[in-house]
Design an enzyme around this catalytic site. Structure first.
Site, short mmCIF file in Angstrom:
data_model
loop_
_atom_site.label_atom_id
_atom_site.label_comp_id
_atom_site.label_asym_id
_atom_site.label_seq_id
_atom_site.Cartn_x
_atom_site.Cartn_y
_atom_site.Cartn_z
N ARG A 83 -10.65 -9.94 2.75
CA ARG A 83 -9.27 -9.88 2.27
C ARG A 83 -8.37 -9.39 3.40
NH1 ARG A 83 -6.36 -5.42 -0.54
NH2 ARG A 83 -4.50 -6.35 -1.44
N HIS A 127 1.77 -7.36 2.33
CA HIS A 127 1.22 -6.01 2.40
C HIS A 127 2.21 -5.14 3.18
CE1 HIS A 127 -2.81 -3.73 1.96
NE2 HIS A 127 -1.94 -2.85 2.40
N GLU A 172 -0.07 -3.78 -4.13
CA GLU A 172 0.37 -2.48 -4.63
C GLU A 172 1.88 -2.36 -4.74
OE1 GLU A 172 -1.40 0.58 -2.22
OE2 GLU A 172 -3.41 0.14 -2.96
N ASN A 294 -6.82 -2.09 -6.82
CA ASN A 294 -7.17 -1.13 -5.77
C ASN A 294 -7.37 0.23 -6.45
OD1 ASN A 294 -6.52 -3.26 -4.12
ND2 ASN A 294 -4.77 -2.29 -3.13
N TYR A 296 -8.68 4.34 -5.77
CA TYR A 296 -9.12 5.40 -4.86
C TYR A 296 -9.48 6.70 -5.54
CZ TYR A 296 -7.73 2.49 -0.93
OH TYR A 296 -7.65 1.47 -0.02
N GLU A 369 -9.62 -3.02 -3.19
CA GLU A 369 -9.71 -1.92 -2.21
C GLU A 369 -10.40 -0.75 -2.89
OE1 GLU A 369 -6.06 -0.53 -0.40
OE2 GLU A 369 -5.37 -2.57 -0.03
C1 PNW Z 1 -3.50 1.65 0.10
N1 PNW Z 1 -0.56 6.82 -2.46
O1 PNW Z 1 -2.43 2.49 0.35
C2 PNW Z 1 -3.13 0.43 0.92
O2 PNW Z 1 -3.23 -0.79 0.25
C3 PNW Z 1 -3.80 0.38 2.24
O3 PNW Z 1 -3.00 -0.36 3.14
C4 PNW Z 1 -4.06 1.78 2.74
O4 PNW Z 1 -4.50 1.82 4.06
C5 PNW Z 1 -5.08 2.38 1.79
O5 PNW Z 1 -4.64 2.32 0.44
C6 PNW Z 1 -5.44 3.81 2.14
O6 PNW Z 1 -4.32 4.64 2.05
C7 PNW Z 1 -2.04 3.57 -0.39
O7 PNW Z 1 0.05 7.74 -1.83
C8 PNW Z 1 -1.23 4.50 0.25
O8 PNW Z 1 -0.71 6.88 -3.71
C9 PNW Z 1 -0.74 5.58 -0.44
C10 PNW Z 1 -1.05 5.73 -1.77
C11 PNW Z 1 -1.86 4.81 -2.41
C12 PNW Z 1 -2.36 3.73 -1.73
#
Ligand code: PNW
Length: 467
Positions: A83, A127, A172, A294, A296, A369
């Site tokens: 991706r 992006h 996002e 995505n 995390y 992601e």
């Molecule tokens: C995502 N937050 O970013 C992005 O899709 C990527 O480009 C990035 O490198 C990756 O996650 C890691 O950070 C985010 O603050 C950045 O909630 C910030 C946030 C969430 C996702």
């Protein structure tokens, strides 16, 4: 061994996509080549105080020149999918008008190379690297930007439709709207809460218009979802959780999959909806073939004052992204954290997947992601990132559990293929499966990459009937 965890013996369906992800501005470099225009991230990184250490991505990890070597690395890992995103200012230097063939050619070369190696290209149209000219005309708070995006999407689709099966629209939209226009942590760095809501709607509209414009074989939208818990069962904490879940998750899921905005979130936001025109919600609700998720972390939130204004400290001076819910505080949920300060919670991934499958009309899902930054150490040509390996392992197990529970999950993309430019954190945070020396551009497979390659190999051994 101690590190050996569930997912290493788990089998996934034979058609499951095994991927890794990157984005254009974070990896390409070559910002002045082949007619590329300026993006809001070029401008933002040049503005003092916006990015840690004054880092920028003029060179990044030089993927624009090294893409053949990088595809060879993907092949070594056994990836079946990759991706990446297209840089809008490479295709339309000023965000509208003529298309730059040299820009399109790069993505033709890249996708040819991927296909020659049996890797399925998953193309993301946006992006976060908006052409600066469109920001100068008002950016995402300006409705016209959505129409410009649809033009751009049609062009990329028409040029690459024989090279790419899966097109996804906006990566996002929550980040693009609320980090870009409310907190100011991301480009263009504006702190205008009411405009951030307009931006969010126009990003959703851009998604829908692009879906309609493309007639792609497979088209998807992308959201970043979090599990959200109240700190206690108090009324204030429950309300805080409802608000954060509302703006982070439901605002986008309801729009894309149900064609409406949730009433409670609109009320929380405290802005009128004069910018939502008749018919917009039907456009945003245009049928998609896959939803890219995505994931995390989990947020634990409180309605009582005193906690942090967002889940993890931003590297720069920023405001709150939580328009209308600025009073909510983000508290310690008691889990171990990554180098970003993000809590590790694989159960949250299962929860999020089950929730989408349960509460929304059926749509195939992929995790587009998932990954973690850690303080890697390169020693004698090795990176023993057992922490990242454990993170990926635990989250893959959650994916497997979701599939068992009946969730139509069709693939997984680790973030990221390689260490790269981590937005406001510059080169200070490493998410890669592959270590990159930012001076020499040397690539070294981390232990997590070797482990991921084994998982993929193990799963690809079975016959197609064995799913
Ligand atoms: C995502 N937050 O970013 C992005 O899709 C990527 O480009 C990035 O490198 C990756 O996650 C890691 O950070 C985010 O603050 C950045 O909630 C910030 C946030 C969430 C996702």
């Amino acid at each position: 061994t101690q590190q050996e965890q569930a997912s290493s013996h788990l089998r996934f369906p034979a058609t499951f996509a095994w991927g890794a992800a990157t984005s254009a501005y974070q990896v390409e470099g070559a910002v002045n080549e082949d007619g590329r225009g300026t993006s809001i991230w070029d401008t933002f990184t040049r503005t003092p105080g916006r990015v840690l250490g004054g880092d920028h991505a003029d060179v990044a990890i030089d993927h624009y020149h090294r893409f053949r070597d990088d595809v060879a690395v993907m092949a070594e890992l056994g990836l079946t999918a990759y991706r990446f995103s297209v840089s809008w200012p490479r295709i339309q230097p000023d965000g509208s008008g003529t298309f730059n063939l040299k820009g399109l050619d790069f993505y033709k070369r890249l996708t040819d190379e991927l296909r020659a190696n049996g890797i399925d290209p998953w193309l993301t149209l946006y992006h976060w690297d908006l052409p600066q000219a469109l920001e100068d005309a008002g950016g995402w708070p300006n409705r016209d930007t959505a129409y410009r995006f649809a033009d751009y999407a049609r062009c990329v689709h028409d040029a690459l439709k024989d090279h790419v099966h899966t097109f996804s629209t906006v990566n996002e939209p929550w980040c693009a709207a609320f980090l870009g226009y409310a907190s100011g942590e991301h480009a263009p760095g504006r702190r205008e809460p009411a405009n951030a809501v307009r931006a969010a709607h126009h990003l959703n509209l851009a998604h829908g218009l692009a879906v309609q414009a493309m007639d792609a074989r497979r088209v998807g939208g992308c959201v970043n979802l979090y599990a959200v818990s109240p700190e206690t069962r108090s009324e204030a904490d429950l309300d805080a959780a409802r608000r954060i879940d509302g703006l982070q998750n439901r605002f986008f899921l309801d729009a894309l999959l149900l064609g409406r905005y949730p009433d409670d979130v609109i009320e929380d936001l405290g802005v009128g909806l004069d910018f939502v025109a008749d018919g917009d919600m039907a456009v945003i609700n245009a049928p998609i073939d896959v939803l890219l998720v995505n994931y995390y972390s989990r947020f634990t939130v409180s309605g009582a004052p005193g906690g942090k204004a967002s889940a993890a400290a931003a590297p720069t001076d920023t405001g709150s992204p939580w328009v209308g819910s600025e009073h909510v505080s983000f508290v310690n949920g008691g889990r171990p954290v990554t180098a970003m300060g993000w809590e590790i919670d694989q159960d949250g991934l299962l929860e999020v997947l089950n929730r989408v499958a349960r509460d929304y009309p059926a749509v195939p899902l992929v995790i587009s992601e998932n990954g973690a930054a850690f303080d890697d150490v390169l020693e004698q040509g090795r990176v023993h990132d057992t922490d990242r390996r454990a993170y990926l392992d635990a989250h893959l197990s959650a994916c497997r559990a979701a599939i068992e529970a009946g969730v139509p999950l069709e693939g997984y993309f680790a973030w990221s293929l390689m260490d790269n430019f981590e937005w406001a954190w510059g080169y200070g945070k490493r998410f890669g499966l592959v270590h990159v020396d930012f001076e020499t551009q040397r690539r070294v497979l981390k232990d997590s990459a070797l482990w991921y390659a084994e998982i993929i190999r193990h799963n690809r051994r079975h016959e197609p009937t064995d799913s």
